[in-house]
Design an enzyme around this catalytic site. Structure first.
Site, short mmCIF file in Angstrom:
data_model
loop_
_atom_site.label_atom_id
_atom_site.label_comp_id
_atom_site.label_asym_id
_atom_site.label_seq_id
_atom_site.Cartn_x
_atom_site.Cartn_y
_atom_site.Cartn_z
N GLY A 200 0.54 -1.17 -0.08
CA GLY A 200 -0.16 -0.32 0.00
C GLY A 200 0.92 1.80 0.02
N GLY B 50 5.48 3.10 -0.55
CA GLY B 50 6.25 3.26 -0.67
C GLY B 50 6.73 2.46 -1.91
N LEU B 51 7.98 1.22 -1.36
CA LEU B 51 8.68 0.67 -2.25
C LEU B 51 7.38 -1.05 -3.03
N ARG C 81 -1.99 -4.30 6.73
CA ARG C 81 -2.73 -4.00 8.24
C ARG C 81 -3.67 -3.23 7.98
N ASP D 245 -2.44 -8.87 9.08
CA ASP D 245 -1.60 -8.50 9.22
C ASP D 245 -0.44 -9.83 9.57
N PHE E 99 12.86 0.63 13.20
CA PHE E 99 12.85 2.22 13.71
C PHE E 99 14.58 2.42 14.11
N TYR F 51 22.58 -4.43 5.72
CA TYR F 51 23.22 -4.77 6.05
C TYR F 51 22.69 -6.31 6.67
N LYS G 20 16.67 -9.54 9.06
CA LYS G 20 17.00 -9.28 7.44
C LYS G 20 17.71 -10.42 7.02
N PRO H 267 19.83 3.38 -0.33
CA PRO H 267 18.66 3.94 0.14
C PRO H 267 17.42 4.56 -1.21
C1 HXC Z 1 11.87 2.30 20.63
C2 HXC Z 1 9.95 1.88 20.49
C3 HXC Z 1 10.19 3.15 19.75
C4 HXC Z 1 11.23 3.56 19.28
C5 HXC Z 1 7.69 2.00 19.30
N1 HXC Z 1 8.47 1.02 20.29
N2 HXC Z 1 8.52 2.35 18.58
N3 HXC Z 1 10.91 1.35 20.88
N4 HXC Z 1 12.05 3.10 20.43
N5 HXC Z 1 10.86 4.74 18.64
C6 HXC Z 1 7.72 -0.29 20.55
C7 HXC Z 1 7.17 0.08 21.49
O1 HXC Z 1 7.16 0.89 22.66
C8 HXC Z 1 6.66 -0.57 21.97
O2 HXC Z 1 7.16 -2.05 23.08
C9 HXC Z 1 6.97 -1.95 21.37
O3 HXC Z 1 8.29 -1.51 20.02
C10 HXC Z 1 5.47 -2.30 19.34
O4 HXC Z 1 4.69 -0.77 19.29
P1 HXC Z 1 3.70 -0.71 18.88
O5 HXC Z 1 3.89 1.18 18.63
O6 HXC Z 1 2.55 -1.27 19.65
O7 HXC Z 1 3.81 -1.53 17.85
P2 HXC Z 1 2.71 -1.81 16.20
O8 HXC Z 1 2.18 -0.41 16.29
O9 HXC Z 1 2.71 -2.53 15.86
O10 HXC Z 1 4.10 -1.07 15.46
C11 HXC Z 1 4.87 -1.49 15.02
C12 HXC Z 1 6.28 -0.23 15.04
C13 HXC Z 1 6.33 1.27 13.63
C14 HXC Z 1 7.40 -0.85 13.34
C15 HXC Z 1 6.92 0.26 15.84
O11 HXC Z 1 6.82 1.55 13.54
C16 HXC Z 1 5.72 0.45 12.76
O12 HXC Z 1 3.86 0.71 12.66
N6 HXC Z 1 5.85 0.48 10.93
C17 HXC Z 1 5.77 -0.30 9.71
C18 HXC Z 1 6.62 0.62 9.01
C19 HXC Z 1 8.10 0.67 8.93
O13 HXC Z 1 8.60 0.48 9.82
N7 HXC Z 1 8.24 0.93 8.50
C20 HXC Z 1 10.40 1.55 7.26
C21 HXC Z 1 10.79 0.01 7.09
S1 HXC Z 1 12.19 0.38 5.89
P3 HXC Z 1 6.54 -1.91 25.08
O14 HXC Z 1 7.36 -2.23 25.31
O15 HXC Z 1 6.29 -0.43 24.61
O16 HXC Z 1 5.19 -2.13 24.13
C22 HXC Z 1 13.52 -0.77 6.46
C23 HXC Z 1 15.21 0.13 5.55
C24 HXC Z 1 16.00 -0.70 6.28
O17 HXC Z 1 12.92 -1.60 6.88
C25 HXC Z 1 17.45 -0.26 5.67
C26 HXC Z 1 17.23 1.02 5.33
C27 HXC Z 1 18.28 1.60 4.43
P1 NAP Z 2 7.03 1.46 3.72
O1 NAP Z 2 5.96 2.03 3.14
O2 NAP Z 2 6.52 2.07 5.70
O3 NAP Z 2 6.93 0.31 3.81
C1 NAP Z 2 6.47 -0.68 4.77
C2 NAP Z 2 5.19 -1.96 4.26
O4 NAP Z 2 4.69 -2.81 5.46
C3 NAP Z 2 4.03 -0.94 4.94
O5 NAP Z 2 3.43 -0.90 3.69
C4 NAP Z 2 3.27 -1.37 6.10
O6 NAP Z 2 1.89 -1.60 5.82
C5 NAP Z 2 3.56 -2.62 5.68
N1 NAP Z 2 3.17 -3.84 7.26
C6 NAP Z 2 4.38 -3.66 8.02
N2 NAP Z 2 3.86 -4.64 8.81
C7 NAP Z 2 3.46 -5.21 8.56
C8 NAP Z 2 2.72 -6.24 9.05
N3 NAP Z 2 2.80 -6.56 10.67
N4 NAP Z 2 1.38 -7.04 8.68
C9 NAP Z 2 1.00 -6.93 7.20
N5 NAP Z 2 2.22 -5.16 6.27
C10 NAP Z 2 3.03 -4.73 7.69
O7 NAP Z 2 8.76 1.17 3.43
P2 NAP Z 2 9.19 0.65 2.31
O8 NAP Z 2 10.69 1.71 2.20
O9 NAP Z 2 8.62 1.17 1.11
O10 NAP Z 2 9.97 0.04 2.83
C11 NAP Z 2 9.70 -1.43 1.99
C12 NAP Z 2 10.74 -2.66 1.64
O11 NAP Z 2 11.80 -2.47 1.52
C13 NAP Z 2 10.96 -3.00 3.45
O12 NAP Z 2 10.79 -4.39 3.31
C14 NAP Z 2 12.49 -2.17 3.82
O13 NAP Z 2 13.32 -3.14 4.78
C15 NAP Z 2 13.08 -1.80 2.61
N6 NAP Z 2 13.89 -1.33 2.58
C16 NAP Z 2 13.58 -0.45 2.05
C17 NAP Z 2 14.78 0.61 1.69
C18 NAP Z 2 14.41 2.13 1.85
O14 NAP Z 2 15.84 2.69 2.15
N7 NAP Z 2 13.19 2.53 1.70
C19 NAP Z 2 15.73 0.17 2.21
C20 NAP Z 2 16.70 -1.34 2.23
C21 NAP Z 2 15.26 -1.92 2.68
P3 NAP Z 2 0.93 -0.94 7.52
O15 NAP Z 2 1.80 -0.17 7.81
O16 NAP Z 2 -0.66 -0.91 6.00
O17 NAP Z 2 0.48 -3.05 7.64
#
Ligand code: HXC
Ligand code: NAP
Length: 293
Positions: free
Chosen positions: A24, A26-27, A47, A73, A105, A156, A171, A199
């Site tokens: 839904g 980003g990538l 989700r 999820d 994060f 990484y 990963k 990136p």
């Molecule tokens: C410390 C944190 C935190 C933070 C959350 N937590 N954020 N702890 N620092 N910044 C803790 C919470 O307190 C909680 O622990 C636990 O993590 C779960 O948090 P929730 O908010 O309840 O989880 P949830 O609603 O399931 O959300 C998951 C999430 C959120 C990962 C925390 O960021 C998310 O929805 N992300 C999805 C999209 C995403 O992350 N996209 C980026 C991918 S990029 P406690 O103990 O308090 O219960 C990527 C790129 C890699 O992977 C490479 C780049 C070059």
């Molecule tokens: P993003 O937009 O945040 O994508 C992450 C997606 O995962 C969101 O659409 C999110 O949707 C979904 N997601 C998170 N938790 C989920 C769950 N429990 N069940 C189902 N779906 C879930 O970020 P992005 O940068 O496009 O990342 C995409 C992929 O590329 C990831 O695997 C990331 O590690 C990888 N990556 C990205 C970069 C970069 O520079 N952007 C670099 C290296 C690798 P909902 O919140 O709606 O669930």
């Protein structure tokens, strides 16, 4: 032609059904758009159903393709099984699973609660395992051949990285699973590959990895030898190739698309980039002067 041109021929994915987790935003959204343009049916899942439905509608209007939004999820196996069933009910078959959903994060590891660590492992590693197991069992049961799994990892996964330790560990597990199943399940006609992007700016990643003014402090382009970040279409081109029939002999591979970023960090003497050109005459003279002593 420039580097953001679209690579594959028209209809290169016609007749294929592709599931993109996290499709839904980003990538995942960028890859989905290109798969639809190439004639595939695509199911996107995550989700947030409202976000998925908006994306599906937008991309259907833009491409004329068929995009199905399915809430799931990936942390829960029963939801993954239900998602697969919905896809089969709507499209009749599924050919490709793209494990793209992720959570991440930045944080010093000692600040993480056990649940915070688990949350990332559960989305990335357990989520990928859940989807792979459900889809793999389906393909084995139905004796379907020529199915593919494409996993999105990061560089990484093999170098490791501080401040994103749960993501790095998860990963790395996904990469191990990619290589393991590429061999074990080849006999069932499945192929497994991975992409390791450098990136590629997205809102989801940048909000969590470069919050506030970190974006300006750490210019990601400067870490890349090619001096720029990736364009979404560049990744979509690679992904489309890896899910297409053109890549039928590629199995168990991880393809890095990062402009040389991780090697720049790894090479012992790459820091010599900072030496001004005019200093090299002087340095060479100093080295040569030592030769006969
Ligand atoms: C410390 C944190 C935190 C933070 C959350 N937590 N954020 N702890 N620092 N910044 C803790 C919470 O307190 C909680 O622990 C636990 O993590 C779960 O948090 P929730 O908010 O309840 O989880 P949830 O609603 O399931 O959300 C998951 C999430 C959120 C990962 C925390 O960021 C998310 O929805 N992300 C999805 C999209 C995403 O992350 N996209 C980026 C991918 S990029 P406690 O103990 O308090 O219960 C990527 C790129 C890699 O992977 C490479 C780049 C070059
Ligand atoms: P993003 O937009 O945040 O994508 C992450 C997606 O995962 C969101 O659409 C999110 O949707 C979904 N997601 C998170 N938790 C989920 C769950 N429990 N069940 C189902 N779906 C879930 O970020 P992005 O940068 O496009 O990342 C995409 C992929 O590329 C990831 O695997 C990331 O590690 C990888 N990556 C990205 C970069 C970069 O520079 N952007 C670099 C290296 C690798 P909902 O919140 O709606 O669930």
């Amino acid at each position: 032609m420039n580097h953001t041109a679209k690579m594959l021929r028209d209809n290169a994915l016609k007749g294929k059904t592709i599931v993109v987790t996290g499709g839904g935003s980003g990538l995942g959204k960028a890859m989905t758009r290109y798969f639809l343009e190439l004639g595939a049916n695509v199911a996107i899942s995550s989700r947030d159903l409202e976000k998925l439905e908006n994306t599906a509608k937008e991309l259907e209007q833009e491409t004329g393709g068929k995009c199905l939004a399915v809430q799931c999820d990936v942390r829960h196996y029963d939801e993954v099984e239900a998602m697969l069933k919905t896809v089969l009910d709507n499209f009749g078959q599924v050919d490709v699973l793209l494990n793209n959903a992720a959570g991440n994060f930045i944080s010093p590891t000692e600040r993480l609660s056990a649940n915070a660590f688990d949350t990332i492992i559960d989305i990335v590693l357990k989520g990928t395992k859940n989807c792979t197991l459900a889809f793999g069992k389906h393909w084995i049961d139905t004796k379907q051949k020529r199915s593919k799994v494409l996993n999105i990892v990061t560089t990484y996964a093999w170098t490791g990285s501080g401040y994103v330790v749960p993501s790095a560990a998860a990963k790395a597990g996904v990469l191990a699973m990619t290589r393991s199943l590429a061999v074990e399940w080849a006999k069932y006609g499945m192929q497994f590959n991975a992409i390791a992007p450098g990136p590629f700016p997205t809102k989801g990643a940048w909000d969590r990895l470069l919050p506030g003014n970190l974006k300006d402090k750490f210019d990601m382009a400067k870490k890349v030898p090619l001096n720029r970040v990736g364009e979404h279409q560049e990744l979509a081109n690679l992904a489309a190739y890896l899910v297409s029939d053109f890549s039928s002999y590629i199995n168990g591979e991880v393809i890095t698309i990062d402009g040389g970023e991780w090697l720049k960090g790894a090479g012992e003497f790459n820091i010599l980039e900072d030496i001004p050109q005019e200093m090299w005459d002087q340095l060479e003279a100093m080295i040569r002067a030592k030769k006969d002593k």
